[in-house]
Design an enzyme around this catalytic site. Sequence first.
Site, PDB file in Angstrom:
ATOM      1  N   ASP A   8      24.075  66.089  15.897  1.00 36.82           N
ATOM      2  CA  ASP A   8      25.142  66.936  15.376  1.00 36.82           C
ATOM      3  C   ASP A   8      26.260  66.034  14.861  1.00 36.82           C
ATOM      4  O   ASP A   8      26.107  64.806  14.798  1.00 36.82           O
ATOM      5  CB  ASP A   8      25.620  67.952  16.417  1.00 36.82           C
ATOM      6  CG  ASP A   8      26.447  67.351  17.546  1.00 36.82           C
ATOM      7  OD1 ASP A   8      26.636  66.115  17.591  1.00 36.82           O
ATOM      8  OD2 ASP A   8      26.914  68.121  18.404  1.00 36.82           O
ATOM      9  N   CYS A  65      23.661  64.643  20.698  1.00 38.71           N
ATOM     10  CA  CYS A  65      24.848  65.446  20.401  1.00 38.71           C
ATOM     11  C   CYS A  65      25.968  64.880  21.276  1.00 38.71           C
ATOM     12  O   CYS A  65      25.860  63.751  21.748  1.00 38.71           O
ATOM     13  CB  CYS A  65      24.608  66.939  20.609  1.00 38.71           C
ATOM     14  SG  CYS A  65      24.321  67.486  22.311  1.00 38.71           S
ATOM     15  N   THR A  67      26.920  65.620  24.370  1.00 38.29           N
ATOM     16  CA  THR A  67      26.454  65.363  25.738  1.00 38.29           C
ATOM     17  C   THR A  67      24.945  65.179  25.825  1.00 38.29           C
ATOM     18  O   THR A  67      24.439  64.697  26.828  1.00 38.29           O
ATOM     19  CB  THR A  67      26.816  66.531  26.675  1.00 38.29           C
ATOM     20  OG1 THR A  67      26.144  67.710  26.203  1.00 38.29           O
ATOM     21  CG2 THR A  67      28.321  66.754  26.734  1.00 38.29           C
ATOM     22  N   HIS A  98       6.495  60.947  34.838  1.00 40.98           N
ATOM     23  CA  HIS A  98       6.211  62.076  35.724  1.00 40.98           C
ATOM     24  C   HIS A  98       6.190  63.428  35.015  1.00 40.98           C
ATOM     25  O   HIS A  98       5.494  64.333  35.468  1.00 40.98           O
ATOM     26  CB  HIS A  98       7.225  62.130  36.856  1.00 40.98           C
ATOM     27  CG  HIS A  98       7.063  61.022  37.845  1.00 40.98           C
ATOM     28  ND1 HIS A  98       7.705  61.031  39.063  1.00 40.98           N
ATOM     29  CD2 HIS A  98       6.344  59.878  37.809  1.00 40.98           C
ATOM     30  CE1 HIS A  98       7.378  59.931  39.737  1.00 40.98           C
ATOM     31  NE2 HIS A  98       6.557  59.214  38.986  1.00 40.98           N
ATOM     32  N   HIS A 133       1.059  64.429  38.977  1.00 44.03           N
ATOM     33  CA  HIS A 133       2.107  64.970  38.117  1.00 44.03           C
ATOM     34  C   HIS A 133       1.566  66.025  37.160  1.00 44.03           C
ATOM     35  O   HIS A 133       2.310  66.892  36.709  1.00 44.03           O
ATOM     36  CB  HIS A 133       2.792  63.846  37.337  1.00 44.03           C
ATOM     37  CG  HIS A 133       3.296  62.767  38.217  1.00 44.03           C
ATOM     38  ND1 HIS A 133       4.324  62.960  39.118  1.00 44.03           N
ATOM     39  CD2 HIS A 133       2.895  61.484  38.380  1.00 44.03           C
ATOM     40  CE1 HIS A 133       4.537  61.840  39.792  1.00 44.03           C
ATOM     41  NE2 HIS A 133       3.674  60.928  39.358  1.00 44.03           N
TER      42      HIS A 133
END
Length: 157
Positions: A8, A65, A67, A98, A133
Site C-alpha cells: 500500500d 503495508c 503493519t 510448520h 504438521h
Amino acid sequence: MKLAIGNDHSAVEMKKEIKKYLEDKGIEVIDVGTNSTESFNYPISGYKVGKMVASGEVDGGVLICGTGVGISLAANKVKGVRACVCSEPYSARMSKQHNNSNIIAFGARVIGVETAKMIVDEWLNAKYEGGRHQVRVDMLTEIEQTQGLKVVDEQGQ
C-alpha cells in the site's frame, strides 16, 4: 522462482528495496502494488497477490503495508492462501516449516529494511516439514473449504 509483491502507500520505499533485493538474488518479481504515496487500499494488493499465489501463477508472495496485518488479512480471504505476518525472522521460518505459508507479510512502519530482508531470507530458505504438521495444515484447509472443522463439530463444541 517467481514471486508476486504487493503493498500500500505506506510501504512504497520498502517494497522497492525488497523487490530489488529479490531480483538481485535472481528471483523474478511481479509487482502488483502501488508506486504512489497517495492513499491506496491494501486489500487490492493483498487480493491480487493472493490470487496469483493460489492459482500457481507465482511460487509465493510478499506483502507489505503499515503493519502487515491488513494486507495479510486480505490475502487470507483467497482460498488456498496461507499468509503470515512476521516481524522477525524466526516466525517467518516457522511459518513455512510448520504452516506451509505461501505468502509472507510485514509492516513498513514496524520493521526496518534490513530486518525485512532477514525475514524474506528465512522464509525463502525454509522448507515445509510436512509430517505431523500436515494434519494441522489439512485442518486449516478444511476450515477454509467447509467453514467447519469436523473434529470439533462432531463433538458438539
